[in-house]
Write an enzyme that holds these catalytic residues in place. Structure first.
Site, PDB file in Angstrom:
ATOM      1  CD  GLU A 290      -2.336   1.376   2.794  1.00  0.00           C
ATOM      2  OE1 GLU A 290      -3.250   2.208   2.964  1.00  0.00           O
ATOM      3  OE2 GLU A 290      -1.879   0.677   3.716  1.00  0.00           O
ATOM      4  CE  LYS A 355      -8.473   1.683   3.598  1.00  0.00           C
ATOM      5  NZ  LYS A 355      -7.344   2.052   4.488  1.00  0.00           N
ATOM      6  CB  CYS A 410      -4.975  -0.415   5.067  1.00  0.00           C
ATOM      7  SG  CYS A 410      -4.478  -0.014   6.764  1.00  0.00           S
TER       8      CYS A 410
END
Length: 535
Positions: A290, A355, A410
């Site tokens: 990430e 995301k 994440c």
């Protein structure tokens, strides 16, 4: 000497609160990376005794509920302080800006989260009886509050008690039937059952609940032994993965002055020899973690060209990267997204996933608090003007040469039942993350364990790339095929395990929690009425 159970039952004032705090803190030992399963009993049995002590807390029927909520708050505060202390490391990455606020993260967040077990204890107290059925009341109340913790205010199901059972290979297989919250219900019941050993009125009453808890553990272990194949999972043909773990320090990672050095480091590590002597040229898919760059990769042709030199014909790079869309009419700048991007050997970006579930205060500041936060000089941790925007919707990512991918960034991987998009079932969970914020603490171990449990719930392999670790490939049964430990630089070269058939949980078993809680509620209401009418 007064028995331990009696001491807890009769405790009042600060002694009661101290016991609650200590019992909650002991529960953190059952979580990853420790996995000390008896800590469940050390944590939950005293909770039962403390709730027993609220039976005569005052003349009003509301007084016992208030007393139970207060015990639950101290229990939860101890549990979350002991389990989430590692959050303080993020405040030291840029200590000149954030160190002063560290107590608000280390103590303030646990203090807020503790209101969930407080509500769970109060709910349990509503149906409390002096017999073994109170174990069911505690499991019902705390599981309900845990579900709320995982959904309200964007949700934060970190270290739910079910993770005590969700890290052992055999016990975790039950998640394929009931998911994390089902494991939580079982973990609370199993952990609280030993309390009855010290408070039952007869030998049979003392042994029934602990005996049932032991039988459940045996059945779960037997199911896991039956479910996990004796041989390694078969692999997807013509797919060779290379996962790169750069182990960059967080303070250097987001410094634009380091951009060229970071790119050289990534390219050299990705192209170099691996553990088996193969170079990056043998990989069909290279995966980077990430937020890999302190710049916008999709607007940097030179960096895309460098990536193109790394890739062989037909291979692709999958990487985390911030991206910015085009400004809307009347705006000076576009919106920023935390994304996964797919790049081919020509340096072309083939696809992207944005995301959806952002980290409050880490990636954005909630709008209703924005003015207050800015007024005291704070901002989100990431260096993005105004923070990130959430993606429009969860979507399946198409990557050449791979089966359909459920991409997660994440902590999106910690949310059970929320990582798959609507539509056809994917065959792979991809998780790119940057746990470098938290250094060499227990946090990254907990994060990996939760992502691993998603593989078991959904029956899908997990491919995970983390900046500082833990990077890994996990098969559909939670078996780790290969991994890199926390705090090291390296690469993983491995094949991709195939997906298992859809699990009961992924096919609708997530609704079993609702059925279980409704059934428990009916039982508890009947038992409570029976107890209140008994002479």
């Amino acid at each position: 000497m007064m028995p331990l159970a009696d001491r807890a039952i009769l405790a009042r004032g600060w002694r009661r609160w101290l016991i609650g705090f200590a019992a909650g803190a002991a529960g953190a030992l059952a979580m990853p990376p420790f996995g000390f399963l008896p800590a469940l009993a050390l944590s939950l049995a005293p909770a039962v005794w403390l709730l027993d002590g609220t039976a005569k807390a005052g003349p009003s029927r509301w007084v016992p509920l208030k007393a139970a909520a207060l015990i639950g708050w101290f229990w939860g505060f101890g549990y979350f302080v002991a389990g989430l202390w590692w959050l303080g490391a993020a405040f030291l990455v840029e200590a000149d800006q954030f160190a002063w606020a560290m107590p608000f993260g280390v103590l303030g967040l646990p203090a807020l989260l503790a209101f969930f077990p407080a509500s769970g204890f109060a709910l349990a107290r509503l149906f409390w009886t002096p017999d073994a059925w109170r174990i069911l009341a505690l499991a019902f109340g705390l599981t309900t509050s845990e579900w709320l913790r995982g959904h309200l205010f964007t949700g934060f199901p970190w270290n739910s008690p079910g993770m005590a059972l969700g890290q052992n290979l055999w016990l975790m297989q039950t998640a394929s039937l009931v998911g994390l919250y089902g494991l939580t219900f079982l973990a609370i019941g199993i952990g609280a059952a030993p309390a009855v050993l010290f408070t039952g009125r007869t030998g049979a009453a003392r042994c029934m609940a602990p005996g049932l808890a032991a039988a459940l553990l045996v059945l779960m272990g037997a199911f896991g032994l039956w479910r996990v194949p004796g041989e390694a999972s078969p692999t997807v043909e013509n797919v060779r993965l290379r996962i790169m773990q750069p182990n960059l320090q967080q303070d250097a990672k987001f410094n634009p002055r380091n951009r060229d050095a970071i790119m050289r480091h990534y390219l050299a590590l990705s192209a170099g020899p691996g553990p088996d002597g193969r170079t990056g040229a043998a990989a069909t898919h290279i995966v980077w973690p990430e937020s890999a760059f302190p710049f916008l990769l999709h607007r940097d042709p030179a960096s895309l060209a460098q990536i193109a030199t790394l890739l062989e014909p037909g291979s692709v790079l999958i990487t985390g990267a911030a991206r910015m869309d085009e400004p809307l009419p009347g705006e000076e700048a576009g919106r920023f997204f935390n994304a996964v991007q797919v790049i081919d050997e020509k340096g072309t970006i083939l696809g992207s996933y944005d995301k959806v579930h952002l980290v409050p205060f880490g990636e954005y500041v909630p709008k209703f608090l924005d003015a207050l936060i800015r007024a005291v000089g704070l901002r989100e941790f990431v260096h993005i003007p105004g923070g990130f925007e959430p993606g429009a919707a969860r979507s399946t990512l198409a990557i050449p040469g791979l089966p359909p991918v459920a991409a997660t960034i994440c902590y999106e991987a910690i949310f059970p039942g929320e990582i798959l998009a609507d539509g056809p079932r994917p065959d792979l969970i991809l998780n790119v993350t940057n746990d470098g914020w938290f250094g060499l603490t227990t946090g990254p171990h907990q994060h990996f364990a939760q992502a691993r449990l998603r593989a078991v719930e959904e029956g899908l392999p997990l491919v995970r790339a983390a900046n500082t670790g833990i990077s890994a490939v996990v098969d559909s049964y939670g078996r780790t095929v290969d991994k890199l430990p926390l705090g090291v630089e390296g690469i993983i070269d491995t094949n991709l395990p195939v997906a298992a058939p859809a699990t009961v949980y992924s096919s609708g078993g997530r609704f079993s929690l609702t059925a279980t809680l409704v059934f428990c509620l009916m039982i508890l209401i009947v038992r409570r009425r029976h107890q209140s009418t008994s002479p």
